[in-house]
Design a protein around this motif. Structure first.
Motif, mmCIF file in Angstrom:
data_model
loop_
_atom_site.group_PDB
_atom_site.id
_atom_site.type_symbol
_atom_site.label_atom_id
_atom_site.label_comp_id
_atom_site.label_asym_id
_atom_site.label_seq_id
_atom_site.Cartn_x
_atom_site.Cartn_y
_atom_site.Cartn_z
ATOM 1 N N LEU A 175 -6.635 2.546 4.101
ATOM 2 C CA LEU A 175 -7.930 3.015 3.626
ATOM 3 C C LEU A 175 -9.047 2.240 4.324
ATOM 4 O O LEU A 175 -8.882 1.048 4.623
ATOM 5 C CB LEU A 175 -8.035 2.830 2.115
ATOM 6 C CG LEU A 175 -7.075 3.687 1.280
ATOM 7 C CD1 LEU A 175 -7.088 3.229 -0.167
ATOM 8 C CD2 LEU A 175 -7.450 5.162 1.375
ATOM 9 N N GLU B 53 0.825 -1.203 0.000
ATOM 10 C CA GLU B 53 0.000 0.000 0.000
ATOM 11 C C GLU B 53 0.864 1.260 0.000
ATOM 12 O O GLU B 53 0.481 2.286 -0.572
ATOM 13 C CB GLU B 53 -0.945 -0.007 1.202
ATOM 14 C CG GLU B 53 -2.046 -1.046 1.113
ATOM 15 C CD GLU B 53 -2.988 -0.779 -0.057
ATOM 16 O OE1 GLU B 53 -3.702 0.245 -0.027
ATOM 17 O OE2 GLU B 53 -3.008 -1.594 -1.003
ATOM 18 N N TYR C 241 -2.709 10.770 0.179
ATOM 19 C CA TYR C 241 -3.163 9.456 0.644
ATOM 20 C C TYR C 241 -3.838 9.577 2.012
ATOM 21 O O TYR C 241 -4.907 8.993 2.247
ATOM 22 C CB TYR C 241 -1.963 8.512 0.721
ATOM 23 C CG TYR C 241 -2.281 7.165 1.331
ATOM 24 C CD1 TYR C 241 -2.882 6.164 0.582
ATOM 25 C CD2 TYR C 241 -1.978 6.895 2.665
ATOM 26 C CE1 TYR C 241 -3.182 4.927 1.139
ATOM 27 C CE2 TYR C 241 -2.269 5.659 3.230
ATOM 28 C CZ TYR C 241 -2.865 4.683 2.460
ATOM 29 O OH TYR C 241 -3.152 3.467 3.029
ATOM 30 N N PRO D 145 1.773 5.124 5.275
ATOM 31 C CA PRO D 145 2.419 6.429 5.089
ATOM 32 C C PRO D 145 3.902 6.418 5.446
ATOM 33 O O PRO D 145 4.710 7.084 4.784
ATOM 34 C CB PRO D 145 1.625 7.337 6.040
ATOM 35 C CG PRO D 145 0.288 6.680 6.136
ATOM 36 C CD PRO D 145 0.585 5.213 6.151
ATOM 37 N N TRP E 194 7.651 11.857 -2.342
ATOM 38 C CA TRP E 194 6.677 11.155 -1.512
ATOM 39 C C TRP E 194 5.831 12.062 -0.630
ATOM 40 O O TRP E 194 4.729 11.676 -0.222
ATOM 41 C CB TRP E 194 7.383 10.131 -0.634
ATOM 42 C CG TRP E 194 8.377 10.697 0.357
ATOM 43 C CD1 TRP E 194 9.712 10.876 0.171
ATOM 44 C CD2 TRP E 194 8.098 11.171 1.679
ATOM 45 N NE1 TRP E 194 10.291 11.420 1.283
ATOM 46 C CE2 TRP E 194 9.320 11.606 2.231
ATOM 47 C CE3 TRP E 194 6.946 11.257 2.463
ATOM 48 C CZ2 TRP E 194 9.426 12.136 3.524
ATOM 49 C CZ3 TRP E 194 7.036 11.784 3.749
ATOM 50 C CH2 TRP E 194 8.264 12.213 4.271
ATOM 51 N N ARG F 123 2.378 13.081 -2.067
ATOM 52 C CA ARG F 123 1.602 11.868 -2.302
ATOM 53 C C ARG F 123 1.112 11.275 -0.984
ATOM 54 O O ARG F 123 -0.005 10.766 -0.902
ATOM 55 C CB ARG F 123 2.437 10.849 -3.083
ATOM 56 C CG ARG F 123 2.563 11.186 -4.565
ATOM 57 C CD ARG F 123 3.183 10.042 -5.340
ATOM 58 N NE ARG F 123 3.138 10.271 -6.777
ATOM 59 C CZ ARG F 123 2.126 9.949 -7.564
ATOM 60 N NH1 ARG F 123 1.036 9.401 -7.048
ATOM 61 N NH2 ARG F 123 2.177 10.177 -8.865
ATOM 62 N N VAL F 124 1.936 11.328 0.044
ATOM 63 C CA VAL F 124 1.497 10.819 1.348
ATOM 64 C C VAL F 124 0.393 11.701 1.912
ATOM 65 O O VAL F 124 -0.581 11.206 2.492
ATOM 66 C CB VAL F 124 2.692 10.716 2.322
ATOM 67 C CG1 VAL F 124 2.210 10.465 3.751
ATOM 68 C CG2 VAL F 124 3.627 9.581 1.888
ATOM 69 N N ASP G 90 -12.771 7.656 0.110
ATOM 70 C CA ASP G 90 -12.018 6.439 -0.196
ATOM 71 C C ASP G 90 -12.129 6.108 -1.682
ATOM 72 O O ASP G 90 -12.813 5.190 -2.093
ATOM 73 C CB ASP G 90 -12.536 5.281 0.655
ATOM 74 C CG ASP G 90 -11.671 4.038 0.507
ATOM 75 O OD1 ASP G 90 -10.640 4.128 -0.167
ATOM 76 O OD2 ASP G 90 -12.045 2.998 1.067
ATOM 77 N N ARG H 131 1.780 1.750 -3.530
ATOM 78 C CA ARG H 131 0.603 2.255 -4.245
ATOM 79 C C ARG H 131 0.417 3.742 -3.987
ATOM 80 O O ARG H 131 0.089 4.517 -4.891
ATOM 81 C CB ARG H 131 -0.643 1.510 -3.767
ATOM 82 C CG ARG H 131 -1.169 0.505 -4.743
ATOM 83 C CD ARG H 131 -2.455 -0.101 -4.248
ATOM 84 N NE ARG H 131 -2.722 -1.342 -4.946
ATOM 85 C CZ ARG H 131 -3.658 -2.202 -4.612
ATOM 86 N NH1 ARG H 131 -4.431 -1.966 -3.570
ATOM 87 N NH2 ARG H 131 -3.833 -3.310 -5.306
ATOM 88 N N ALA H 132 0.600 4.143 -2.739
ATOM 89 C CA ALA H 132 0.441 5.560 -2.397
ATOM 90 C C ALA H 132 1.428 6.424 -3.172
ATOM 91 O O ALA H 132 1.137 7.575 -3.510
ATOM 92 C CB ALA H 132 0.627 5.754 -0.896
ATOM 93 N N ARG I 90 -7.330 10.643 1.889
ATOM 94 C CA ARG I 90 -8.259 9.574 1.526
ATOM 95 C C ARG I 90 -8.542 8.656 2.711
ATOM 96 O O ARG I 90 -9.633 8.134 2.857
ATOM 97 C CB ARG I 90 -7.680 8.774 0.362
ATOM 98 C CG ARG I 90 -7.531 9.576 -0.919
ATOM 99 C CD ARG I 90 -6.712 8.846 -1.962
ATOM 100 N NE ARG I 90 -7.345 7.574 -2.293
ATOM 101 C CZ ARG I 90 -6.688 6.453 -2.528
ATOM 102 N NH1 ARG I 90 -5.368 6.423 -2.427
ATOM 103 N NH2 ARG I 90 -7.337 5.351 -2.841
ATOM 104 N N ALA J 91 -6.708 5.467 -5.811
ATOM 105 C CA ALA J 91 -5.756 6.317 -6.515
ATOM 106 C C ALA J 91 -5.407 5.688 -7.849
ATOM 107 O O ALA J 91 -5.365 4.469 -7.976
ATOM 108 C CB ALA J 91 -4.491 6.494 -5.675
#
Length: 485
Positions: A399, A118, A452, A431, A445, A448-449, A461, A121-122, A455, A464
């Motif tokens: 999530l 994850e 995330y 994270p 990052w 993006r974190v 939710d 992915r984030a 969300r 991404a």
């Protein structure tokens, strides 16, 4: 595959019909087999037989698959099935060299239910990742979330398997009960530290320090067996960081980085020994950082130490947030009103001060305590309401839709609440994992974190956008013949 099976396989008379088509139409697709024997260069390796001196009547499946991809075709299903059998437990296509545009291959060792995945992915990162874990429940959860898993005992696998020749990175999260405050901390015993240090040094020598020197002749199995003499043999699993990093290094230049997560109680002595062995193997930089999930916008505390190491150059990024992340309170994360308290131990006796013994409650108006598997018993004092699995996942940075209780393919029943909470209590907070992987691989990052986290805690939710790893479709032999024409 046994040597007997190998001998039978080489001597059996099998025409070039592995693609299921007329050999006459297929011969033009094959390398020039003018002699009685053809060699593709992918030779015997230990007990694994990938390609040996194939008789003219039989064509190596690695050659066939490589040829198909070189021609712009897909790998025929029967050839791919044979590759899977040869490469087991790894994906058969990992026996093939990567092509331009392919995702980098990474291995997750003790990969759990998906925290590291994850995190990637984030970041929007695109990897061809395979995770290993002994827990069937953890693997089912991860696979339900779209992450590939192999249920296996990591200590039985060999990092020198030929299917791992093009792995670019390895991530490890060895179990932490031997070190953590929540566990028995048997790894901290003097005898355990003495043996673990010897294991780490033996791993370096067994690899010849990644191939830079002569190998000691000690096998990976013999290195791993040293842990049996520890008061808590589980402490020896930390040695897997060197077994995998240095074992994969023996394949050549493909491996570039390694990351590991462990309890912050991991002694400095162990950290220094790991770094020393990597340095002797030519790794250019190793860095240990202690991070608390609360400092990265997560609603509960989780103090862990992370190793980042690269073979060449410097670690390209930093794990430091720059602008601090906003504090995420326990109550705000779950949509509770102010003034709530979380009880973690039920009703307990009172101490001399008149307060409950051991401390069994905290205010939900601040960041929560470190969440462990025992959080399944936590409840809101105002009404006795217990946490759901989804809420517990959010509290460690997942999530709210993450599938913590899918159906087990073995029992056909939902994974138990206790098991789900144990996975949540052990997992890497996404994270934090994203910060580590962003710094290690040079990916931006921070923003993006933050997106995330919005969300996770903002109620939106929405998946991404992410690039899916390429999938090989099945094709018929006629596809190859048409390409050749």
């Amino acid at each position: 595959m046994t040597r007997t099976q190998t001998a039978e396989r080489i001597t059996e008379s099998i025409r070039v019909t592995g693609l299921g088509s007329d050999p006459k139409g297929l011969v033009h697709l094959l390398p020039d087999h003018s002699g009685a024997v053809a060699r593709c260069g992918f030779t015997d390796w230990h007990s694994y037989v990938v390609c040996t001196d194939w008789l003219e009547e039989r064509t190596c499946p690695v050659c066939l698959a490589d040829l198909a991809l070189d021609l712009g075709a897909e790998i025929p299903s029967d050839v791919l099935a044979e590759l899977d059998q040869i490469a087991a437990p790894w994906p058969g296509r990992w026996l093939l060299r990567p092509r331009e545009g392919d995702s980098e291959r990474i291995v997750g060792v003790f990969d759990g239910p998906g925290g590291w995945n994850e995190a990637l992915r984030a970041l929007g990162a695109r990897y061809d990742a395979v995770g290993l874990d002994l827990s069937g429940d953890a693997c089912v959860i991860a696979e339900q979330a779209g992450h590939r898993r192999i249920v296996t005992d990591v200590t039985l696998l060999d990092p020198e398997h030929p299917a791992l020749r093009w792995v670019a990175g390895v991530i490890l999260s060895p179990p932490c009960p031997a070190w953590s405050t929540a566990g028995k901390r048997g790894g901290l015993a003097a005898r355990s530290l003495e043996i673990l240090t010897a294991m780490l040094r033996a791993a370096g020598e067994a690899s010849g320090y990644g191939g830079l020197r002569e190998r000691s002749g000690t096998t990976w199995g013999e290195v791993r067996a040293m842990a049996a003499a520890m008061p808590d043999p589980g402490a020896g699993l930390v040695a897997e960081v060197l077994i995998w990093a240095l074992g994969l290094q023996l394949h050549g230049e493909s491996l570039r980085w390694v990351a590991m997560e462990q309890s912050a109680n991991l002694p400095v002595q162990v950290r220094e020994t790991v770094s020393s062995e990597l340095a002797l193997a030519g790794w250019s930089q190793q860095q240990w950082v202690e991070l608390d999930a609360a400092d990265y916008g997560v609603a509960t505390r989780r103090h862990r130490v992370f190793l980042m190491a690269v073979r060449h150059g410097r670690i390209p990024g930093s794990v430091r947030p720059g602008t601090p992340f906003a504090e995420q309170t326990f109550a705000a994360a779950l949509g509770w009103g102010p003034g709530e308290r979380v009880n973690t131990r039920g009703t307990r006796g009172l101490g001399p001060s008149g307060r409950p013994k051991g401390g069994n409650a905290f205010s939900a108006d601040r960041t929560g305590w470190c969440l462990t598997g025992k959080a399944r018993g936590w409840f809101r004092e105002s009404d006795g309401r217990r946490l759901t699995e989804a809420e517990a996942g959010q509290l460690v940075g997942f999530l709210p839709s993450y599938p913590w209780r899918p159906l087990s393919p073995v029992s056909g029943k939902e994974i138990s609440r206790s098991s789900a909470f144990q996975r949540i209590g052990d997992v890497v907070c996404p994270p934090v994992g994203a910060a580590v992987m962003g710094a290690l691989t040079g990916r931006p990052w921070r923003e993006r974190v933050r997106a995330y986290l919005a969300r996770v805690y903002g109620g939106a939710d929405v998946p991404a956008p992410a690039e899916a790893a390429p999938r090989l479709r099945e094709c018929t032999p006629a596809d190859l013949v048409a390409l050749a024409a």
